[in-house]
Design an enzyme around this catalytic site. Structure first.
Site, PDB file in Angstrom:
ATOM      1  N   LEU A 292      46.547  46.515  42.206  1.00  0.00           N
ATOM      2  CA  LEU A 292      45.532  46.266  43.232  1.00  0.00           C
ATOM      3  C   LEU A 292      45.159  44.786  43.295  1.00  0.00           C
ATOM      4  O   LEU A 292      44.903  44.250  44.374  1.00  0.00           O
ATOM      5  CB  LEU A 292      44.283  47.105  42.957  1.00  0.00           C
TER       6      LEU A 292
ATOM      7  N   GLU B  21      41.136  48.478  48.859  1.00  0.00           N
ATOM      8  CA  GLU B  21      41.439  47.641  47.689  1.00  0.00           C
ATOM      9  C   GLU B  21      40.161  47.090  47.053  1.00  0.00           C
ATOM     10  O   GLU B  21      40.104  45.967  46.575  1.00  0.00           O
ATOM     11  CB  GLU B  21      42.377  46.473  48.035  1.00  0.00           C
TER      12      GLU B  21
END
Length: 396
Positions: A251, A375
């Site tokens: 991420l 995210e």
């Protein structure tokens, strides 16, 4: 002696001459991506957004692969091995066209490919990375669940051993590329903690229904992943990582690209507003001549330049020594918020035309509503920076 300024006319899109901070090679990378976007995507993107579908996404993926954009910051296995700054500039240009286009590239390279590249076996790398880099295969990344977003440690998707095999059961939600993917990197709970699995999407028990009725990222494939007793060989697990470190490091790669990409969306909206203000005549003069409009344009230009400088600093730091998670959070949090505000301001300059797909502003604004929270939400990045400042984890 100080060198004399050339006296050339100022570029209203780059009053600070940030271009001078880039190398000629970096400008060439940026130019190649811009040329591709202008030729291949810009003529169609408003229609794709309105229809909620990218036309010939597999063909587009192959063209992106031919340009070297898929996994471009990774080494070997057919990847281009470019710098973090090169990758960031590519993300900026892709998202200046549309966030959905940057998401396609980001999920492929910074999530699916990065996970296999960083944590996979040699066999997994050789099987998937060359195809993903070429765009002949599409990947997705399954972490978020219907009831597990900001707290991935509470995921319910589980994998259990059955002899030498693994059996996966669970659901993932809001998965970019899901229903067109050939391979999914799926994270699941096991007796040994959270593990990642390389799942070919033609495996029995795997399905990926598309998510419809979304008003953001419409030119992007978003899906649910359903795993119903999906049987995988023992070799399907990513061998080099256990725990949340695996998905969170992926991420962070994607978040870095978002810091650049958001500035692309912002630049597109600012460019549209600046041009419109010069052309739109009211009360016998262009609206760009009025003080309130100039104040708006100035604020937009300031935030755009600051955000771009931040992204470039992060890129140089990443290339030099790597980034800490809170540094990535700085970029993701600041630049997505700034980009969304720039789009909102641009929309006011365009008036009623600001909601028309004849202009890019409302499309970017709607897309950024997703970029703001995927995210890592505003709240989570705020608290990640807060923890770095205070040493206190406010979200645990």
């Amino acid at each position: 002696m100080h060198a004399q300024h050339t006296g050339r006319p100022a570029d209203p899109l780059d009053l600070l001459e940030l271009d001078s901070l880039l190398t000629s090679d970096e400008r060439a990378v940026r130019g190649a991506v811009r040329t591709f976007c202008d030729r291949r995507v810009e003529p169609h993107i408003a229609e794709w957004f309105e229809q909620g579908e990218i036309e010939d996404i597999r063909g587009l993926a192959k063209e992106l692969g031919e340009l070297g954009l898929l996994g471009m910051h990774l080494e070997g296995y057919g990847c281009a091995g470019m710098s973090a700054v090169d990758y960031g500039l590519a993300c900026l240009e892709l998202e200046a066209t549309d966030s959905g286009l940057r998401s396609l590239v980001s999920v492929q390279g910074s999530l699916a490919m990065f996970a296999i590249h960083a944590f996979g076996s040699e066999e997994q790398k050789e099987e998937w990375l060359p195809r993903l880099a070429a765009g002949t295969a599409i990947g997705c990344f399954g972490l978020t669940e219907p009831d597990s977003g900001s707290d991935p440690g509470s995921m319910r998707t589980a994998a259990r051993r059955d002899g030498d095999d693994w059996i996966l059961d669970g659901r993932k939600m809001w998965i970019t590329n899901g229903s067109v993917a050939d391979v999914a990197v799926v994270w699941a709970r096991t007796a040994d903690g959270i593990r990642g699995f390389v799942v070919p999407t033609d495996t029995p028990g795997f399905s990926s229904p598309a998510i419809k009725h979304k008003m953001s990222l419409r030119a992007s494939v978003t899906s649910e992943l359903v795993l119903d007793s999906v049987r995988l060989p023992g070799t399907a697990v990513l061998p080099e990582v256990r725990g949340l470190k695996g998905p969170l490091s992926c991420l962070n790669e994607a978040r870095y690209g978002i810091a650049w990409g958001a500035m692309g969306a912002a630049r597109s909206a600012f460019r549209a507003a600046l041009a419109y203000a010069g052309d739109r005549v009211q009360f016998g003069r262009p609206i760009s001549s009025f003080q309130l409009t100039q104040a708006k344009l100035t604020d937009m230009a300031l935030e755009l330049a600051k955000g771009t400088l931040l992204a470039l600093h992060l890129g140089r730091t990443k290339d030099d020594r790597g980034l800490r998670p809170e540094q990535v959070s700085y970029g993701k949090l600041n630049n997505t918020r700034a980009a969304l505000e720039i789009c909102h301001t641009a929309r006011t300059i365009l008036g009623a035309n600001g909601i028309s797909l004849e202009y890019p502003v409302i499309r970017h604004s709607n897309n950024l509503e997703s970029i703001l929270t995927y995210e890592g939400t505003v709240e989570m990045h705020t608290l990640m920076i807060g923890q770095a400042l205070t040493g206190q984890a406010a979200f645990r």
